[in-house]
Design a protein around this motif. Structure first.
Motif, PDB file in Angstrom:
ATOM      1  N   ILE A 108      10.943 -52.985  59.578  1.00  0.00           N
ATOM      2  CA  ILE A 108      11.066 -52.239  58.394  1.00  0.00           C
ATOM      3  C   ILE A 108       9.897 -52.048  57.739  1.00  0.00           C
ATOM      4  O   ILE A 108      10.008 -51.085  56.706  1.00  0.00           O
ATOM      5  CB  ILE A 108      11.902 -53.396  57.410  1.00  0.00           C
ATOM      6  N   ARG A 156       8.598 -48.367  57.383  1.00  0.00           N
ATOM      7  CA  ARG A 156       9.414 -47.379  56.162  1.00  0.00           C
ATOM      8  C   ARG A 156       9.358 -47.886  54.626  1.00  0.00           C
ATOM      9  O   ARG A 156      10.286 -48.032  54.225  1.00  0.00           O
ATOM     10  CB  ARG A 156      11.002 -47.093  56.732  1.00  0.00           C
ATOM     11  N   ILE A 175      11.871 -46.627  51.866  1.00  0.00           N
ATOM     12  CA  ILE A 175      13.150 -46.823  51.918  1.00  0.00           C
ATOM     13  C   ILE A 175      13.437 -48.293  51.351  1.00  0.00           C
ATOM     14  O   ILE A 175      12.692 -49.105  51.786  1.00  0.00           O
ATOM     15  CB  ILE A 175      13.973 -46.661  53.106  1.00  0.00           C
ATOM     16  N   PHE A 190      15.249 -51.352  51.793  1.00  0.00           N
ATOM     17  CA  PHE A 190      16.054 -52.070  52.537  1.00  0.00           C
ATOM     18  C   PHE A 190      17.024 -53.072  51.820  1.00  0.00           C
ATOM     19  O   PHE A 190      16.107 -54.075  51.716  1.00  0.00           O
ATOM     20  CB  PHE A 190      15.346 -52.713  53.917  1.00  0.00           C
ATOM     21  N   THR A 245      18.805 -57.493  54.621  1.00  0.00           N
ATOM     22  CA  THR A 245      18.177 -57.449  55.998  1.00  0.00           C
ATOM     23  C   THR A 245      18.494 -58.910  56.587  1.00  0.00           C
ATOM     24  O   THR A 245      17.833 -59.472  57.474  1.00  0.00           O
ATOM     25  CB  THR A 245      16.765 -57.487  55.810  1.00  0.00           C
ATOM     26  N   PHE A 303      17.128 -49.459  64.483  1.00  0.00           N
ATOM     27  CA  PHE A 303      16.117 -49.352  63.366  1.00  0.00           C
ATOM     28  C   PHE A 303      16.621 -47.892  62.688  1.00  0.00           C
ATOM     29  O   PHE A 303      16.583 -47.794  61.585  1.00  0.00           O
ATOM     30  CB  PHE A 303      14.934 -49.731  63.544  1.00  0.00           C
ATOM     31  N   ARG A 304      16.543 -46.853  63.375  1.00  0.00           N
ATOM     32  CA  ARG A 304      16.763 -45.400  62.906  1.00  0.00           C
ATOM     33  C   ARG A 304      18.090 -45.465  62.158  1.00  0.00           C
ATOM     34  O   ARG A 304      18.226 -44.978  61.066  1.00  0.00           O
ATOM     35  CB  ARG A 304      16.514 -44.679  64.012  1.00  0.00           C
ATOM     36  N   ALA A 307      17.913 -47.640  58.901  1.00  0.00           N
ATOM     37  CA  ALA A 307      16.754 -46.606  57.918  1.00  0.00           C
ATOM     38  C   ALA A 307      17.672 -45.662  57.427  1.00  0.00           C
ATOM     39  O   ALA A 307      17.873 -45.453  56.108  1.00  0.00           O
ATOM     40  CB  ALA A 307      15.680 -46.190  58.577  1.00  0.00           C
ATOM     41  N   GLN A 308      18.570 -45.085  58.078  1.00  0.00           N
ATOM     42  CA  GLN A 308      19.387 -43.833  57.897  1.00  0.00           C
ATOM     43  C   GLN A 308      20.371 -44.279  56.656  1.00  0.00           C
ATOM     44  O   GLN A 308      20.935 -43.582  55.948  1.00  0.00           O
ATOM     45  CB  GLN A 308      20.102 -43.352  59.231  1.00  0.00           C
ATOM     46  N   GLN A 355      18.577 -44.751  53.653  1.00  0.00           N
ATOM     47  CA  GLN A 355      18.235 -43.561  52.970  1.00  0.00           C
ATOM     48  C   GLN A 355      19.467 -42.737  52.368  1.00  0.00           C
ATOM     49  O   GLN A 355      19.434 -41.987  51.649  1.00  0.00           O
ATOM     50  CB  GLN A 355      17.612 -42.799  54.146  1.00  0.00           C
TER      51      GLN A 355
END
Length: 327
Positions: free
Chosen positions: A39, A42, A45, A47, A50, A70-71, A74-75, A78
């Motif tokens: 995390i 980024r 972003i 989060f 978690t 993780f992608r 994050a997406q 985001q």
């Protein structure tokens, strides 16, 4: 150690998670922690959640590949950050979401399919464009998925989506602009921790075929392979979904779908317009109805992606170029 993270899973589903998703109860905590450790990469972003349970659903959605997980995580945040207007009043009794739910967007069948997947149905022609914006329908679908994905069995088994296009007019279709279709694909394919086992189009007219051709480039190969265009051939649908799991509209043996049933499940037995339900609500009646395990109120509280009332309000997407400007 078998931890609370596996509580409520049948032996069969636990085994399925091991075989299909590479889930290993012995390394679960390490897997979760390794995703959490990313995390810091980024800082752009927020989060907002978690905890272990939350990260686990992302691992399951990406077969325990930590980078991919993780992608997706994050997406997820985001997408919420970039579309603040959609998530501003992201709760069951938001007027737009509630109207969409009451009109059957989405429909959620109680009976899972033969693989334990939850079946969501959309009757496209019920979209009354004077009542519901496309964005509200998408919000109602995303909110429904948020509630359903609390159930660990569904994190593993996933979902099926059936879209019935019968009587969906050209005029209705002309409102499906590339922008809003892209928004739907981003929200569902790229930013949500659910496994979609199949997306079935039924009774689609030629202009929905045309639309499909236009959105193909935004679809991942994996998604593309899972979209089935059945036209009016219900036999090909029944080869993939047994008639025992389907309502009569799809040639199934179950009674016709009752449009209001999912809205009533979400709004709860004691629903009245005065009740303030958000995703911080006691979703316990929903969990009982969805077969989700227990879970205390604290974890439910955190599950709402609340973002600060936004400064990033986007221009209304629904006014952009129509996809099929053939009027």
């Amino acid at each position: 150690m078998m931890t609370h993270l596996h509580a409520g899973l049948s032996a069969e589903t636990t085994e399925k998670a091991r075989l299909e998703l590479n889930e290993n109860p012995d390394t679960l905590h390490q897997d979760i922690q390794q995703v959490r450790d990313m995390i810091v990469t980024r800082p752009d972003i927020g989060f907002l959640r978690t905890d272990d349970d939350f990260i686990l659903r992302f691992l399951r959605a990406r077969k325990f590949n930590q980078m991919e997980t993780f992608r997706l995580l994050a997406q997820y945040f985001q997408f919420r950050q970039q579309n603040l207007d959609m998530f501003q009043s992201f709760k069951v009794d938001d007027p737009g979401i509630k109207r969409a739910l009451m009109d059957g967007f989405p429909g959620v069948l109680e009976t899972p399919d033969q693989h334990g997947r939850k079946i969501l149905i959309l009757f496209a022609s019920n979209w009354d464009q004077s009542r519901n914006s496309f964005t509200d329908i998408l919000r109602a679908i995303l909110l429904s998925l948020e509630v359903l994905i609390e159930n660990p069995e569904l994190q593993i088994n996933g979902f099926i989506l059936i879209i019935d296009w019968s009587n969906f007019s050209f005029k209705q279709a002309s409102k499906l602009t590339p922008n809003i279709l892209k928004l739907a694909i981003e929200g569902l394919q790229d930013s949500f921790p659910a496994r979609f086992g199949g997306i079935h189009f039924v009774n689609q007219p030629w202009y929905i075929h045309a639309m499909f051709t236009i959105i193909k480039p935004f679809l991942k190969d994996k998604t593309r392979k899972r979209i089935f265009l059945h036209g009016n051939n219900l036999n090909s649908l029944h080869q993939l979904l047994q008639p025992e799991c389907l309502p009569s509209e799809f040639g199934g043996t179950l009674p016709p779908y009752d449009m209001g049933i999912w809205a009533r499940t979400l709004l709860g037995p004691d629903y009245s317009d005065e009740t303030e339900y958000t995703l911080t609500y006691d979703a316990l009646h929903v969990r009982e109805n969805c077969g989700g395990g227990g879970g205390d109120r604290e974890t439910m509280k955190r599950s709402q992606s609340v973002v600060e009332p936004g400064t990033l309000r986007q221009t209304d997407r629904e006014t952009s170029t129509p996809l099929l400007a053939l009027d």
